[in-house]
Design a protein around this motif. Structure first.
Motif, PDB file in Angstrom:
ATOM      1  N   GLY A 160       0.778  -1.235   0.000  1.00 53.02           N
ATOM      2  CA  GLY A 160       0.000   0.000   0.000  1.00 53.02           C
ATOM      3  C   GLY A 160       0.805   1.278   0.000  1.00 53.02           C
ATOM      4  N   ASN A 161       2.135   1.186   0.029  1.00 52.88           N
ATOM      5  CA  ASN A 161       2.988   2.371   0.150  1.00 52.88           C
ATOM      6  C   ASN A 161       3.527   2.772  -1.222  1.00 52.88           C
ATOM      7  OD1 ASN A 161       4.632   4.437   0.966  1.00 52.88           O
ATOM      8  ND2 ASN A 161       6.133   3.126   1.988  1.00 52.88           N
ATOM      9  N   GLY A 162       2.771   3.596  -1.927  1.00 54.15           N
ATOM     10  CA  GLY A 162       3.252   4.151  -3.181  1.00 54.15           C
ATOM     11  C   GLY A 162       2.575   3.610  -4.416  1.00 54.15           C
ATOM     12  N   GLU A 163       2.514   4.465  -5.480  1.00 47.69           N
ATOM     13  CA  GLU A 163       2.008   4.062  -6.781  1.00 47.69           C
ATOM     14  C   GLU A 163       3.174   3.644  -7.673  1.00 47.69           C
ATOM     15  OE1 GLU A 163      -0.333   7.132  -8.551  1.00 47.69           O
ATOM     16  OE2 GLU A 163      -1.894   7.068  -6.993  1.00 47.69           O
ATOM     17  N   LEU A 164       3.043   2.480  -8.291  1.00 40.34           N
ATOM     18  CA  LEU A 164       4.142   1.918  -9.071  1.00 40.34           C
ATOM     19  C   LEU A 164       4.098   2.319 -10.539  1.00 40.34           C
ATOM     20  CD1 LEU A 164       4.245   0.183  -6.459  1.00 40.34           C
ATOM     21  CD2 LEU A 164       5.052  -1.692  -7.905  1.00 40.34           C
ATOM     22  N   THR A 165       3.048   2.983 -10.985  1.00 40.86           N
ATOM     23  CA  THR A 165       2.952   3.391 -12.377  1.00 40.86           C
ATOM     24  C   THR A 165       2.865   4.903 -12.483  1.00 40.86           C
ATOM     25  OG1 THR A 165       0.564   3.008 -12.251  1.00 40.86           O
ATOM     26  CG2 THR A 165       1.917   1.258 -13.214  1.00 40.86           C
ATOM     27  N   GLU A 166       3.157   5.429 -13.675  1.00 39.16           N
ATOM     28  CA  GLU A 166       3.113   6.869 -13.910  1.00 39.16           C
ATOM     29  C   GLU A 166       2.266   7.158 -15.145  1.00 39.16           C
ATOM     30  OE1 GLU A 166       6.119  10.720 -13.956  1.00 39.16           O
ATOM     31  OE2 GLU A 166       6.926   8.719 -14.354  1.00 39.16           O
ATOM     32  N   TYR A 167       1.578   8.303 -15.120  1.00 35.57           N
ATOM     33  CA  TYR A 167       0.674   8.687 -16.194  1.00 35.57           C
ATOM     34  C   TYR A 167       1.284   9.819 -17.005  1.00 35.57           C
ATOM     35  CZ  TYR A 167      -3.566  10.496 -18.460  1.00 35.57           C
ATOM     36  OH  TYR A 167      -4.502  10.927 -19.378  1.00 35.57           O
ATOM     37  N   ARG A 168       1.623   9.532 -18.243  1.00 38.27           N
ATOM     38  CA  ARG A 168       2.083  10.530 -19.201  1.00 38.27           C
ATOM     39  C   ARG A 168       3.129  11.500 -18.637  1.00 38.27           C
ATOM     40  NH1 ARG A 168      -3.682  11.464 -22.226  1.00 38.27           N
ATOM     41  NH2 ARG A 168      -3.773   9.352 -23.047  1.00 38.27           N
ATOM     42  N   PRO A 169       4.304  11.002 -18.348  1.00 42.41           N
ATOM     43  CA  PRO A 169       5.360  11.901 -17.845  1.00 42.41           C
ATOM     44  C   PRO A 169       5.827  12.846 -18.945  1.00 42.41           C
ATOM     45  CG  PRO A 169       6.252   9.737 -18.338  1.00 42.41           C
ATOM     46  CD  PRO A 169       4.766   9.604 -18.488  1.00 42.41           C
ATOM     47  N   ALA A 170       6.445  13.944 -18.542  1.00 38.86           N
ATOM     48  CA  ALA A 170       6.890  14.949 -19.503  1.00 38.86           C
ATOM     49  C   ALA A 170       7.906  14.377 -20.493  1.00 38.86           C
ATOM     50  CB  ALA A 170       7.482  16.138 -18.753  1.00 38.86           C
TER      51      ALA A 170
ATOM     52  N   ARG B 195       5.668   1.815 -17.679  1.00 40.99           N
ATOM     53  CA  ARG B 195       6.216   3.112 -17.283  1.00 40.99           C
ATOM     54  C   ARG B 195       6.037   3.286 -15.784  1.00 40.99           C
ATOM     55  NH1 ARG B 195      10.027   5.612 -17.572  1.00 40.99           N
ATOM     56  NH2 ARG B 195       9.911   5.587 -19.856  1.00 40.99           N
ATOM     57  N   MET B 196       7.158   3.205 -15.061  1.00 42.80           N
ATOM     58  CA  MET B 196       7.170   3.481 -13.634  1.00 42.80           C
ATOM     59  C   MET B 196       7.599   4.933 -13.404  1.00 42.80           C
ATOM     60  SD  MET B 196       8.738  -0.061 -12.047  1.00 42.80           S
ATOM     61  CE  MET B 196       8.325   0.370 -10.346  1.00 42.80           C
ATOM     62  N   PRO B 197       7.336   5.506 -12.222  1.00 41.23           N
ATOM     63  CA  PRO B 197       7.712   6.900 -11.967  1.00 41.23           C
ATOM     64  C   PRO B 197       9.219   7.100 -12.086  1.00 41.23           C
ATOM     65  CG  PRO B 197       6.167   6.106 -10.308  1.00 41.23           C
ATOM     66  CD  PRO B 197       6.591   4.911 -11.096  1.00 41.23           C
ATOM     67  N   TRP B 198       9.614   8.175 -12.781  1.00 40.23           N
ATOM     68  CA  TRP B 198      11.039   8.444 -12.976  1.00 40.23           C
ATOM     69  C   TRP B 198      11.281   9.938 -13.065  1.00 40.23           C
ATOM     70  CZ3 TRP B 198      14.049  11.126 -16.366  1.00 40.23           C
ATOM     71  CH2 TRP B 198      15.425  10.882 -16.333  1.00 40.23           C
ATOM     72  N   VAL B 199      12.333  10.405 -12.388  1.00 38.41           N
ATOM     73  CA  VAL B 199      12.898  11.744 -12.543  1.00 38.41           C
ATOM     74  C   VAL B 199      14.406  11.548 -12.595  1.00 38.41           C
ATOM     75  CG1 VAL B 199      10.992  12.959 -11.392  1.00 38.41           C
ATOM     76  CG2 VAL B 199      12.931  12.101 -10.038  1.00 38.41           C
ATOM     77  N   PRO B 200      15.178  12.572 -13.021  1.00 38.43           N
ATOM     78  CA  PRO B 200      16.633  12.361 -13.135  1.00 38.43           C
ATOM     79  C   PRO B 200      17.307  11.879 -11.859  1.00 38.43           C
ATOM     80  CG  PRO B 200      15.983  14.353 -14.287  1.00 38.43           C
ATOM     81  CD  PRO B 200      14.752  13.863 -13.574  1.00 38.43           C
TER      82      PRO B 200
END
Length: 528
Positions: free
Chosen positions: A300-310, A413-418
């Protein structure tokens, strides 16, 4: 670009005519023997005689010497190897070493690794697989060979040399052998994933005929890169030696699940027991490509997918999108000009496993249906993981060609930033970007989400019945991942034809659990 119907039909026919499993891409073959000298080879272990004669490598045993090996200086991981061999009938046996090793720390440099048997004896063991120089002995034992395999090898006779064509396919843990075009062994094992190739001179045992005997090799070539692997054959038994674990593929106490469908929101939400927030949501809008988002971590700790990242605005959680379908792009385009929903339905709305299905039309530039895509999903949830299965079916409504491209198909697509800390690992041993374009039976993305100290993970498992198995992988620099048959080249469906592709996703947290994934893959495989 539009394709004239007559040209498209020609492309389809050409593709279908070139689907032979033994078709080789001639320009990708590389000779390991120049026919003149032993450049690129070196002898290890015994002191036997190796020479080049009449375009052959000839090995001659020296009595009293132990097993000897003429080995490539280069190492190979995934490959297709072909060569021809002829052996004196009085020699004990010989073999083709592959993915083999030799280093001082192991038994004073003893050659060890996989060996495809060359057996001139009446017992007919040629093509079986032995672990030379190590502890397991026969790992694809002769008793697994069928009668056609046992009789494929030709022994030298009064008419002279009888050349035998040998073929080895090794991709990740998948190893297969052929003798004279007859399939012999199908082994699944991951102890050795890379090493040299060697030609064995076997010392005769005390009870064997004594003297100096010879073996001959020629036309030794190897293929790497875009490998043209042969489909599985039911008549060849599979020996699966992937490392087992104490982790069960089906852990106890699966969670009770329920589905709620919101027709107004065009969504299907899966809930765990009596929780108020869904653990997984399927978006199925009338004029937009379907996708899964969000998916919550099993704890339950966190969302594993990302929606339309930049960085990739066309990527939406977990989705399916093919590239270059008659030169039309369904990977980057998700809206009404490309997709039209036929249905979104719940097949089983509660229980330890729930199922649902989406059916969409893929539209051509004139708004006509090019292909009907059906995605059937099933989900099981346990305390430490979700097991999510996808069966994708594409039914062509007109002749279609899916053009060669580096991506196309299932994508995550999982969450990603630099600043993201993460890793990508695979069953083939490739990590991160080195997995790009490589085949593996599964791959695993792990990312540290905000608020978590450990990794959140999504692993994708390939199924042996898929036409491209083991399928190559697309990896982008933002840790997007997906298997893609299109990497291998064009594939086609004539009007009215369909194709089914299956994947299993394992969603879990913590350190990479190779043993667990192996067990889950074996369960998905459905064979021991």
């Amino acid at each position: 670009m539009k394709i004239h119907p007559s040209h498209l039909l020609l492309l389809v026919l050409v593709h279908l005519l070139t689907l032979s499993p033994l078709r080789a891409q001639e320009d990708s073959w590389h000779s390991l023997f120049n026919g003149k000298d032993l450049s690129g080879w070196k002898e290890l272990n015994g002191a036997h005689v190796w020479e080049v004669k009449d375009g052959m490598i000839v090995g001659r045993t020296v009595p009293g010497q132990p097993n000897g090996f003429l080995c490539t200086e280069q190492e190979f991981g995934d490959f297709v190897l072909e060569l021809e061999v002829s052996v004196d009938t009085l020699m004990n046996n010989s073999g083709i070493q592959f993915r083999s090793q030799s280093y001082p720390e192991y038994r004073n440099g003893r050659v060890h690794g996989y060996q495809m048997e060359v057996d001139p004896k009446p017992q007919q063991w040629s093509g079986a697989i032995y672990e030379e120089g190590a502890d397991r002995g026969w790992i694809y034992p002769p008793e697994k060979m069928n009668e056609a395999a046992k009789t494929a090898f030709k022994r030298d006779d009064k008419d002279g040399y009888q050349w035998n064509h040998y073929r080895i396919e090794a991709v990740g843990p998948i190893i297969r052998t052929w003798v004279n075009g007859v399939p012999v062994a199908h082994l699944v094992d991951d102890r050795f994933l890379k090493g040299f190739i060697g030609l064995q001179l076997h010392a005769n045992n005390e009870n064997d005929p004594q003297g100096s005997f010879s073996i001959r090799f020629r036309n030794i070539r190897i293929q790497k890169g875009s490998l043209d692997l042969t489909p599985l054959e039911d008549r060849v038994p599979v020996v699966n030696l992937l490392a087992s674990s104490n982790t069960s593929a089906r852990p106890d106490n699966p969670t009770f699940l329920r589905i709620e469908q919101d027709l107004d929101a065009s969504s299907i939400a899966v809930y765990s027991e009596n929780k108020s927030h869904p653990i997984l949501t399927q978006s199925a809008k009338p004029d937009e490509r379907p996708y899964l988002h969000p998916i919550l971590a099993p704890d339950g700790n966190g969302e594993l997918t990302e929606y339309r990242p930049a960085h990739h605005p066309h990527q939406t959680g977990i989705y399916w999108g093919l590239k270059r379908v008659n030169e039309r792009d369904y990977f980057m385009n998700w809206d009404r000009d490309y997709w039209r929903r036929v249905s979104a339905s719940v097949l089983k709305d509660s229980g330890e496993k729930v199922n649902w299905q989406t059916v969409y039309e893929m539209l051509d530039e004139n708004g006509k249906t090019l292909m009907v895509e059906t995605q059937t999903w099933s989900l099981q949830a346990f305390a430490d993981r979700y097991v999510l299965d996808l069966e994708w079916q594409g039914e062509a409504k007109m002749d279609v060609v899916m053009g060669k491209f580096y991506v196309g198909g299932l994508f995550v697509r999982m969450p990603w930033v630099p600043e993201t800390v993460g890793e990508i690992v695979s069953a083939s041993g490739h990590e991160g970007m080195e997995l790009e374009g490589q085949r593996a039976i599964w791959s695993d993305i792990g990312i540290k989400l905000d608020g978590r100290e450990d990794f959140a993970r999504i692993a994708i498992l390939d199924h042996p019945d898929n036409a491209a198995f083991p399928t190559p992988w697309r990896v982008d620099s933002q840790m997007g991942l997906g298997p893609s048959r299109q990497i291998l080249g064009d594939w086609a469906l004539a009007a009215g034809e369909s194709e089914t592709i299956r994947y299993r996703l394992v969603i879990y947290t913590g350190a990479e659990d190779k043993a667990m994934l192996t067990e889950v893959w074996k369960d998905f495989f459905g064979r021991e």
